[in-house]
Scaffold this active site. Structure first.
Site, short mmCIF file in Angstrom:
data_model
loop_
_atom_site.label_atom_id
_atom_site.label_comp_id
_atom_site.label_asym_id
_atom_site.label_seq_id
_atom_site.Cartn_x
_atom_site.Cartn_y
_atom_site.Cartn_z
N GLU A 290 -26.82 56.08 -2.20
CA GLU A 290 -25.22 56.38 -2.64
C GLU A 290 -25.45 57.80 -4.08
O GLU A 290 -24.33 58.01 -4.40
CB GLU A 290 -24.85 54.96 -3.36
N ARG B 95 -22.29 52.31 11.43
CA ARG B 95 -23.85 52.92 11.87
C ARG B 95 -23.48 53.77 13.54
O ARG B 95 -23.63 54.80 13.49
CB ARG B 95 -24.83 51.93 12.22
N GLU C 1 -21.85 46.35 10.52
CA GLU C 1 -22.56 47.23 10.79
C GLU C 1 -22.68 48.25 12.19
O GLU C 1 -23.00 49.08 11.97
CB GLU C 1 -24.01 46.12 9.96
N ASP D 164 -17.84 47.20 -2.46
CA ASP D 164 -17.53 48.12 -3.11
C ASP D 164 -16.90 49.58 -1.88
O ASP D 164 -16.23 49.97 -2.19
CB ASP D 164 -19.42 49.11 -2.21
#
Length: 642
Positions: free
Chosen positions: A537, A222, A218, A368
């Site tokens: 998405e 980010r 993360e 993913d």
């Protein structure tokens, strides 16, 4: 203005008959004829007796002269202010005396010639397009979201818009500030750029040195990704910096400071790699202590371990230090050696053994972006696509074949195409479940097919294989399914997870609430899956597909989604909220605005409505948090150092 480039005639009949010609009209000026006649006859009047009749005649002639002077001067000025397109028209009939007695039509205000040319855009510029207007609405939404964060949560990771306060759920590094900065630069939101960059310069380095535990994945996508993207867009990386298409007048951040903070953060995150006994990094880092450790169960998500390379590789490029790229690429080089199921892999991996754990295979959470970065790392490193990184595209290609063979199904009764899961591996049962997270896949498939160029150009250049065309069609089919996950609900917003009716499966459950949807009987939304977190998405894939196919339907779908966000998630005091149940109107709200709403969702919508092709897909690759980084196109760029 009329279609003729000459001045407006006094009789529209002259236009219709084609007889009006400004140049020829000047050569046969009635003014000259009357003046000449008056001058010629004046000697006869000098000695004659001046009677009332002669006085009236003279008055009439004077009036005609006045009219001729007035009309002629208008004709000359107009002729000089317009081009002479009318000069080539045949002169059929000169205007007669009745023409001059008619009331002239109202002409637009005339400007001096210098003003005409200075304001030439007034004549050529078309009014703003509908999509430009809609793009402006997205920018306004971004500024509204930022205003809530700035007013109530500045410096916290996330805004709680309903209770008007901040919360730290991502390590306390001000994640919303960093996630938003490149979006603000792209949109030209100069006030946001100024506020965000000032906070970063004044606070972030100190936060990094003082804060405790952060998640490697993360924080990389980010914070590190956001810093590096803003660094590039602010002109720090001179190689290729002009390719973005972002107006140079837009405000930028301080690139030197952004790079300095990036290196400090990355040096601490590297402990997750160097502290692991294998090539698979540990999941968490204690920033202030410069230590790393595994998750409580000892496992890392496959997607988290393999979604770090774009950011670390780019940092090596701009810093001149290869250590970042070297450690991150070891992960993919190791995964290359592991067994797969037709290119598909389980969603957990053990950093202690370096092996996959369990058999659960899916393209949703924890799986993913593994598949996304197989392609995108290969795309980013253009100079190595056919050499040292060729294996990445081969792994991606094998995985997409596995997806089509093992995971793609169609719904009943209406044949929506979706991607399901294998919770117990290849030998276990198929689950007709699809996370909203899977909706990244249409965009990835389209990018993999054309490598960022348009479908039209790729076809004209004979660049697409049969498999590319098949993958592009699958991308379009999946995008439709993702959109129908929105349109099938009462709010027009998608749930976090959907299930699908398929032949021979007894899966049952409630629908999305929109009884007018054609697909209301194809899609099941279970009570625990009805929340919406403002995820990006689907609009990400709409953006990529619109750029590649140039099909306007993707924009229309995106606009409908944006309107639903505006209608049901906007908080008047500032910010946007998540929803607890998209099948109810009004939907119950959840007190959280995720950082990716500003960093991804609104950015992709803004780019979807853009008409100037900023950040072209053959020159930029977006990390999984929508932070654009430039494609490395040459050895000079690869070794570029600030």
């Amino acid at each position: 203005m009329s279609g003729s480039s000459g001045p407006l005639p006094y009789s529209m009949r002259d236009v219709d008959r084609g007889g009006y010609n400004n140049a020829k009209f000047r050569h046969r000026s009635r003014l000259k004829i009357f003046i000449q006649a008056l001058t010629t006859k004046s000697s006869a009047y000098q000695c004659g007796k001046f009677t009332v009749g002669k006085f009236l005649s003279l008055l009439m002639v004077s009036g005609l002269i006045y009219l001729l002077l007035h009309k002629s001067s208008e004709g000359f000025v107009s002729g000089e202010l317009h081009d002479k397109e009318g000069q080539n028209k045949p002169f059929r009939k000169a205007p007669n005396i009745r023409t001059f007695w008619r009331k002239p039509p109202r002409l637009p205000p005339r400007l001096p010639p210098n003003e005409i040319y200075k304001n030439n855009s007034l004549f050529q510029q078309s009014p703003p397009s509908e999509w430009t207007s809609r793009q402006k609405k997205v920018k306004e939404a971004f500024e509204h979201a930022w205003s809530g964060y700035r007013n109530y949560a500045m410096g916290y990771d996330e805004l709680m818009p309903l209770s008007q306060r901040g919360t730290d759920g991502l390590g306390g590094l001000g994640a919303t500030v960093v996630d938003s900065l490149d979006t603000a630069i792209i949109m030209g939101a100069d006030n946001v750029v100024a506020e965000a960059s000032k906070w970063i310069e004044d606070n972030l380095m100190k936060r990094i040195s003082e804060k405790g535990q952060v998640n490697l994945f993360e924080t990389t996508i980010r914070v590190l990704g956001g810093l590096l993207s803003a660094y590039h867009l602010s002109g720090g990386d001179h190689a290729g910096a002009g390719d973005s298409g972002i107006p140079v007048t837009y405000k930028k951040a301080n690139p030197e400071r952004l790079l300095e903070v990036s290196k400090d953060l990355a040096d601490r995150l590297l402990l997750a790699f160097t502290s692991s006994p294998t090539a698979i990094p540990l999941s968490d880092v204690i920033l202030r202590d410069r230590t790393a450790h595994a998750a409580p169960d000892g496992l890392s998500s496959t997607s988290e371990a393999s979604t770090l390379q774009l950011e670390f590789s780019y940092l090596s490029r701009v810093s001149g230090d290869p250590k970042y790229d070297r450690e991150a690429m070891k992960v993919l080089e190791h995964m290359r050696t592991l067994p797969t199921v037709e290119g598909l892999v389980p969603i957990y991996i053990n950093p202690s053994s370096g092996q996959y754990s369990g058999e659960n295979i899916r393209l949703g959470s924890r799986g993913d972006s593994y598949y996304e970065y197989l392609l995108k790392v290969w795309v980013q490193q253009e100079i190595y696509r056919d050499t040292s990184l060729k294996y990445l595209f081969e792994m991606y290609t094998e995985a997409m074949r596995g997806v089509k063979h093992l995971l793609v199904r169609k719904t009943v009764p209406n044949g929506l195409v979706f991607v399901g899961e294998l919770p117990y591996g290849r030998t276990g049962g198929f689950s007709p479940k699809m996370d909203h997270l899977v909706c990244f896949l249409p965009g990835t498939l389209a990018l993999g097919a054309t490598k960022g160029t348009t479908k039209k150009k790729a076809l004209e250049s004979n660049l697409l294989t049969d498999e590319d065309i098949e993958n592009l069609q699958l991308a379009e089919d999946l995008a439709k399914t993702c959109v129908e996950m929105y349109f099938v609900t009462s709010t027009g917003l998608a749930p976090e997870i959907a299930y699908f009716h398929i032949e021979g499966n007894t899966e049952r459950g409630p629908d999305g609430g929109n009884k007018s949807s054609k697909y209301v009987n194809d899609i099941i939304i279970k009570p625990l899956d009805r929340h919406n977190l403002l995820r990006p998405e689907t609009v990400e894939s709409l953006f990529v597909l619109h750029r590649i196919t140039e099909d306007p339907k993707y924009r229309e779908w995106g606009w409908q989604i944006f309107q639903a966000f505006e209608r049901y998630t906007k908080v008047e005091s500032g910010g946007y909220s998540s929803l607890d149940d998209v099948t109810r109107v009004p939907p119950p709200r959840r007190d959280k605005m995720e950082t990716f709403f500003l960093g991804e969702t609104l950015k992709y919508l803004y780019l979807l409505f853009d008409e100037s092709n900023i950040l072209p897909l053959d020159k930029y690759v977006f990390n999984t948090e929508a932070h654009p980084l430039p494609v490395i196109r040459s050895a000079e760029q690869a070794s570029h150092s600030v």
